[in-house]
Design a protein around this motif. Structure first.
Motif, PDB file in Angstrom:
ATOM      1  N   GLU A 153      -5.015   7.688   9.527  1.00 18.68           N
ATOM      2  CA  GLU A 153      -5.696   6.655   8.740  1.00 18.68           C
ATOM      3  C   GLU A 153      -4.761   5.476   8.475  1.00 18.68           C
ATOM      4  O   GLU A 153      -5.159   4.314   8.580  1.00 18.68           O
ATOM      5  CB  GLU A 153      -6.190   7.260   7.425  1.00 18.68           C
ATOM      6  N   GLN A 154      -3.508   5.762   8.133  1.00 16.19           N
ATOM      7  CA  GLN A 154      -2.524   4.712   7.896  1.00 16.19           C
ATOM      8  C   GLN A 154      -2.215   3.951   9.184  1.00 16.19           C
ATOM      9  O   GLN A 154      -2.072   2.724   9.173  1.00 16.19           O
ATOM     10  CB  GLN A 154      -1.241   5.308   7.314  1.00 16.19           C
ATOM     11  N   TYR A 172       0.815  -1.224   0.000  1.00 19.17           N
ATOM     12  CA  TYR A 172       0.000   0.000   0.000  1.00 19.17           C
ATOM     13  C   TYR A 172       0.851   1.277   0.000  1.00 19.17           C
ATOM     14  O   TYR A 172       0.335   2.361   0.235  1.00 19.17           O
ATOM     15  CB  TYR A 172      -0.971  -0.018   1.181  1.00 19.17           C
ATOM     16  N   LYS A 208      -4.240   3.514  11.757  1.00 21.82           N
ATOM     17  CA  LYS A 208      -5.406   2.667  12.034  1.00 21.82           C
ATOM     18  C   LYS A 208      -5.410   1.438  11.121  1.00 21.82           C
ATOM     19  O   LYS A 208      -5.673   0.321  11.561  1.00 21.82           O
ATOM     20  CB  LYS A 208      -6.686   3.480  11.847  1.00 21.82           C
ATOM     21  N   PHE A 209      -5.078   1.649   9.855  1.00 19.90           N
ATOM     22  CA  PHE A 209      -5.030   0.566   8.877  1.00 19.90           C
ATOM     23  C   PHE A 209      -3.989  -0.488   9.271  1.00 19.90           C
ATOM     24  O   PHE A 209      -4.278  -1.690   9.302  1.00 19.90           O
ATOM     25  CB  PHE A 209      -4.716   1.149   7.499  1.00 19.90           C
ATOM     26  N   GLU A 224      -5.004  -2.435  12.434  1.00 20.23           N
ATOM     27  CA  GLU A 224      -6.012  -3.440  12.101  1.00 20.23           C
ATOM     28  C   GLU A 224      -5.371  -4.642  11.417  1.00 20.23           C
ATOM     29  O   GLU A 224      -5.645  -5.795  11.749  1.00 20.23           O
ATOM     30  CB  GLU A 224      -7.066  -2.813  11.189  1.00 20.23           C
ATOM     31  N   LYS A 225      -4.485  -4.373  10.456  1.00 18.12           N
ATOM     32  CA  LYS A 225      -3.829  -5.455   9.715  1.00 18.12           C
ATOM     33  C   LYS A 225      -2.930  -6.316  10.608  1.00 18.12           C
ATOM     34  O   LYS A 225      -2.758  -7.498  10.351  1.00 18.12           O
ATOM     35  CB  LYS A 225      -3.020  -4.898   8.535  1.00 18.12           C
TER      36      LYS A 225
END
Length: 135
Positions: A106-107, A70, A109-110, A113-114
């Protein structure tokens, strides 16, 4: 049942009265021992240290793959894990992830989560079965 088998051909040997062990995994040698206050000689990491290392390593590798895919520039990723036993005899893995470079919320949080989808995380969180035989 649709499952993928991971085979680790491991030979672990303890051929002395102390607690020190040597495991051979493919062409690698991994040693384990217990601290002196637990009856060992403190010559190597404990089995729990190795378990924590497996979780941290797998999480780091997985996050690196995701960050690369990403195009998230994290710089170095480091992970600290502390394990403790709960009153119900289950274990708590307190995992702290640090990334070297600044990324947006945002990154963050992403990636957080991952981190819960790394293979070792899934194994440790799931209900597992260990089948043992003795020759």
């Amino acid at each position: 049942m649709n499952s993928k088998t991971h085979i680790s051909l491991i030979k672990t040997v303890n051929n002395s009265p102390n607690l020190f062990t040597t495991s051979i995994i493919r062409e690698f040698k991994i040693e384990a021992d217990e601290p002196i206050d637990h009856g060992g000689q403190n010559l190597a990491p404990t089995p729990f240290d190795l378990l924590n290392s497996a979780l941290a390593s797998c999480t780091c590798i997985y996050l690196r793959i995701i960050a690369t895919k990403y195009k998230i520039d994290t710089g170095d990723i480091s992970i600290r894990i502390k394990i403790s036993k709960n009153e119900d005899k289950s274990f708590l893995f307190d995992r702290k992830i640090t990334i070297e470079k600044e990324i947006n919320e945002e990154q963050k949080k992403f990636l957080l989560e991952k981190s819960n989808f790394s293979p070792t995380t899934i194994v440790l969180k799931g209900g597992n079965t260990i089948v043992t035989s003795l020759k």
